[in-house]
Design a protein around this motif. Structure first.
Motif, PDB file in Angstrom:
ATOM      1  N   GLN A   1       0.809  -1.215   0.000  1.00  0.00           N
ATOM      2  CA  GLN A   1       0.000   0.000   0.000  1.00  0.00           C
ATOM      3  C   GLN A   1       0.843   1.266   0.000  1.00  0.00           C
ATOM      4  O   GLN A   1       0.378   2.311  -0.442  1.00  0.00           O
ATOM      5  CB  GLN A   1      -0.955  -0.007   1.196  1.00  0.00           C
ATOM      6  CG  GLN A   1      -2.019  -1.072   1.081  1.00  0.00           C
ATOM      7  CD  GLN A   1      -2.946  -1.119   2.272  1.00  0.00           C
ATOM      8  OE1 GLN A   1      -2.823  -0.333   3.202  1.00  0.00           O
ATOM      9  NE2 GLN A   1      -3.875  -2.048   2.250  1.00  0.00           N
ATOM     10  N   ASN A   2       2.082   1.170   0.461  1.00  0.00           N
ATOM     11  CA  ASN A   2       2.976   2.334   0.422  1.00  0.00           C
ATOM     12  C   ASN A   2       3.510   2.592  -0.988  1.00  0.00           C
ATOM     13  O   ASN A   2       4.057   3.661  -1.256  1.00  0.00           O
ATOM     14  CB  ASN A   2       4.130   2.164   1.406  1.00  0.00           C
ATOM     15  CG  ASN A   2       4.981   0.950   1.087  1.00  0.00           C
ATOM     16  OD1 ASN A   2       4.487  -0.076   0.616  1.00  0.00           O
ATOM     17  ND2 ASN A   2       6.269   1.054   1.362  1.00  0.00           N
ATOM     18  N   VAL A   3       3.342   1.636  -1.905  1.00  0.00           N
ATOM     19  CA  VAL A   3       3.819   1.772  -3.288  1.00  0.00           C
ATOM     20  C   VAL A   3       2.649   1.921  -4.257  1.00  0.00           C
ATOM     21  O   VAL A   3       2.664   2.772  -5.130  1.00  0.00           O
ATOM     22  CB  VAL A   3       4.686   0.551  -3.692  1.00  0.00           C
ATOM     23  CG1 VAL A   3       5.108   0.634  -5.154  1.00  0.00           C
ATOM     24  CG2 VAL A   3       5.897   0.420  -2.777  1.00  0.00           C
ATOM     25  N   ILE A   4       1.639   1.072  -4.096  1.00  0.00           N
ATOM     26  CA  ILE A   4       0.487   1.072  -5.003  1.00  0.00           C
ATOM     27  C   ILE A   4      -0.718   1.650  -4.265  1.00  0.00           C
ATOM     28  O   ILE A   4      -1.202   1.090  -3.297  1.00  0.00           O
ATOM     29  CB  ILE A   4       0.160  -0.349  -5.495  1.00  0.00           C
ATOM     30  CG1 ILE A   4       1.360  -0.953  -6.209  1.00  0.00           C
ATOM     31  CG2 ILE A   4      -1.068  -0.314  -6.418  1.00  0.00           C
ATOM     32  CD1 ILE A   4       1.188  -2.415  -6.575  1.00  0.00           C
ATOM     33  N   GLN A   5      -1.165   2.788  -4.751  1.00  0.00           N
ATOM     34  CA  GLN A   5      -2.313   3.457  -4.143  1.00  0.00           C
ATOM     35  C   GLN A   5      -3.622   2.801  -4.555  1.00  0.00           C
ATOM     36  O   GLN A   5      -4.537   2.665  -3.765  1.00  0.00           O
ATOM     37  CB  GLN A   5      -2.313   4.923  -4.561  1.00  0.00           C
ATOM     38  CG  GLN A   5      -3.443   5.739  -3.987  1.00  0.00           C
ATOM     39  CD  GLN A   5      -3.319   7.186  -4.420  1.00  0.00           C
ATOM     40  OE1 GLN A   5      -2.227   7.724  -4.569  1.00  0.00           O
ATOM     41  NE2 GLN A   5      -4.454   7.822  -4.645  1.00  0.00           N
TER      42      GLN A   5
ATOM     43  N   LYS B   1      -5.252  -0.320 -14.676  1.00  0.00           N
ATOM     44  CA  LYS B   1      -4.507   0.895 -14.348  1.00  0.00           C
ATOM     45  C   LYS B   1      -4.018   0.804 -12.909  1.00  0.00           C
ATOM     46  O   LYS B   1      -4.807   0.593 -11.986  1.00  0.00           O
ATOM     47  CB  LYS B   1      -5.390   2.129 -14.507  1.00  0.00           C
ATOM     48  CG  LYS B   1      -4.675   3.428 -14.185  1.00  0.00           C
ATOM     49  CD  LYS B   1      -5.579   4.634 -14.403  1.00  0.00           C
ATOM     50  CE  LYS B   1      -4.848   5.931 -14.130  1.00  0.00           C
ATOM     51  NZ  LYS B   1      -5.681   7.100 -14.411  1.00  0.00           N
ATOM     52  N   LEU B   2      -2.697   0.949 -12.729  1.00  0.00           N
ATOM     53  CA  LEU B   2      -2.086   1.006 -11.406  1.00  0.00           C
ATOM     54  C   LEU B   2      -1.743   2.456 -11.115  1.00  0.00           C
ATOM     55  O   LEU B   2      -1.076   3.106 -11.926  1.00  0.00           O
ATOM     56  CB  LEU B   2      -0.809   0.170 -11.359  1.00  0.00           C
ATOM     57  CG  LEU B   2      -0.917  -1.310 -11.692  1.00  0.00           C
ATOM     58  CD1 LEU B   2       0.465  -1.931 -11.793  1.00  0.00           C
ATOM     59  CD2 LEU B   2      -1.726  -2.022 -10.644  1.00  0.00           C
ATOM     60  N   THR B   3      -2.188   2.950  -9.980  1.00  0.00           N
ATOM     61  CA  THR B   3      -1.831   4.299  -9.544  1.00  0.00           C
ATOM     62  C   THR B   3      -0.873   4.148  -8.372  1.00  0.00           C
ATOM     63  O   THR B   3      -1.154   3.415  -7.427  1.00  0.00           O
ATOM     64  CB  THR B   3      -3.073   5.109  -9.122  1.00  0.00           C
ATOM     65  OG1 THR B   3      -3.991   5.134 -10.218  1.00  0.00           O
ATOM     66  CG2 THR B   3      -2.697   6.534  -8.736  1.00  0.00           C
ATOM     67  N   PHE B   4       0.260   4.819  -8.467  1.00  0.00           N
ATOM     68  CA  PHE B   4       1.309   4.675  -7.467  1.00  0.00           C
ATOM     69  C   PHE B   4       1.267   5.799  -6.452  1.00  0.00           C
ATOM     70  O   PHE B   4       0.908   6.928  -6.757  1.00  0.00           O
ATOM     71  CB  PHE B   4       2.687   4.630  -8.152  1.00  0.00           C
ATOM     72  CG  PHE B   4       2.790   3.510  -9.144  1.00  0.00           C
ATOM     73  CD1 PHE B   4       2.913   2.202  -8.717  1.00  0.00           C
ATOM     74  CD2 PHE B   4       2.735   3.762 -10.505  1.00  0.00           C
ATOM     75  CE1 PHE B   4       2.992   1.158  -9.627  1.00  0.00           C
ATOM     76  CE2 PHE B   4       2.813   2.730 -11.422  1.00  0.00           C
ATOM     77  CZ  PHE B   4       2.941   1.428 -10.990  1.00  0.00           C
ATOM     78  N   ALA B   5       1.666   5.475  -5.226  1.00  0.00           N
ATOM     79  CA  ALA B   5       1.749   6.462  -4.147  1.00  0.00           C
ATOM     80  C   ALA B   5       3.196   6.916  -4.049  1.00  0.00           C
ATOM     81  O   ALA B   5       4.095   6.172  -4.405  1.00  0.00           O
ATOM     82  CB  ALA B   5       1.297   5.813  -2.834  1.00  0.00           C
ATOM     83  N   PRO B   6       3.483   8.066  -3.572  1.00  0.00           N
ATOM     84  CA  PRO B   6       2.566   9.129  -3.191  1.00  0.00           C
ATOM     85  C   PRO B   6       2.306  10.116  -4.316  1.00  0.00           C
ATOM     86  O   PRO B   6       1.413  10.938  -4.209  1.00  0.00           O
ATOM     87  CB  PRO B   6       3.309   9.802  -2.042  1.00  0.00           C
ATOM     88  CG  PRO B   6       4.755   9.665  -2.403  1.00  0.00           C
ATOM     89  CD  PRO B   6       4.852   8.351  -3.149  1.00  0.00           C
ATOM     90  N   GLY B   7       3.075  10.059  -5.415  1.00  0.00           N
ATOM     91  CA  GLY B   7       2.986  11.100  -6.433  1.00  0.00           C
ATOM     92  C   GLY B   7       1.858  10.970  -7.427  1.00  0.00           C
ATOM     93  O   GLY B   7       1.715  11.793  -8.312  1.00  0.00           O
ATOM     94  N   ASN B   8       1.028   9.935  -7.300  1.00  0.00           N
ATOM     95  CA  ASN B   8      -0.096   9.708  -8.197  1.00  0.00           C
ATOM     96  C   ASN B   8       0.299   9.449  -9.647  1.00  0.00           C
ATOM     97  O   ASN B   8      -0.500   9.648 -10.549  1.00  0.00           O
ATOM     98  CB  ASN B   8      -1.117  10.851  -8.133  1.00  0.00           C
ATOM     99  CG  ASN B   8      -1.840  10.871  -6.810  1.00  0.00           C
ATOM    100  OD1 ASN B   8      -2.055   9.833  -6.195  1.00  0.00           O
ATOM    101  ND2 ASN B   8      -2.208  12.048  -6.361  1.00  0.00           N
TER     102      ASN B   8
END
Length: 179
Positions: A58-62, A78-85
């Motif tokens: 969860q710290n990598v994939i939002q 679609k994969l959205t990454f954290a924290p930069g979206n």
């Protein structure tokens, strides 16, 4: 009839991939798992590995979002990454239950955002024995000529982490089932 359909699918896929596929560079990760290949393939076959990886990282994939499809050929993920979206979108172009191979073509994001012209993710489960297999993750990519000096590369670390997560999850499930 089935062989004809398979040949047609192969020819369409080959044309879809184009001449770029012969010029691809590759990054590969392999991991041995002490679980039957069929069990590992069950996890990789549809969307299980994507959801499990997102849950564990969860710290990598939002967010993991299915834009269309059900996990088979044509599914758009679609994969959205954290924290930069930042995000990465791919379409599954091959799911072969017999060979235990899944192939996705990157549509946007990933190395496509930094100068690659193509990104192909190939996941393969290779049976070693009745109780063990190899998870082979491969990213094939080609760099646009104007970006070659920058040497952009995709990151295989997420696929390597997904394989480790699958290994821990499946091997601990095997231990629990045998107790």
């Amino acid at each position: 009839m089935l062989k004809q359909v398979s040949l047609i699918c192969f020819l369409v896929f080959s044309c879809y991939m184009g001449a770029e596929s012969q010029e691809l560079k590759h990054l590969t990760n392999e991991l041995q798992v002490n679980v039957a290949a069929s069990r590992v393939w069950e996890l990789y076959r549809h969307l299980g590995i994507s959801r499990l990886t997102a849950q564990q990282l969860q710290n990598v994939i939002q967010n993991v979002q299915v834009l269309e499809g059900d996990g088979g050929v044509g599914t758009k993920l679609k994969l959205t990454f954290a924290p930069g979206n930042s995000s990465y979108t791919e379409r599954f172009v091959e799911v072969d239950d017999e060979k235990m191979v899944k192939v996705a073509k990157g549509l946007e994001g990933g190395c496509l955002a930094i100068g690659c012209s193509v990104q192909i993710v190939r996941l393969e489960i290779i049976e070693k024995s009745s109780g063990s297999c190899i998870i082979r993750s491969d990213i094939g990519y080609a760099v646009k000529e104007e970006f070659e000096a920058n040497d952009p590369k995709p990151n295989i670390q997420l696929l390597a982490a997904a394989a480790q997560i699958a290994k821990r999850f499946l091997e601990s499930s095997e231990i629990s089932a045998s107790v």
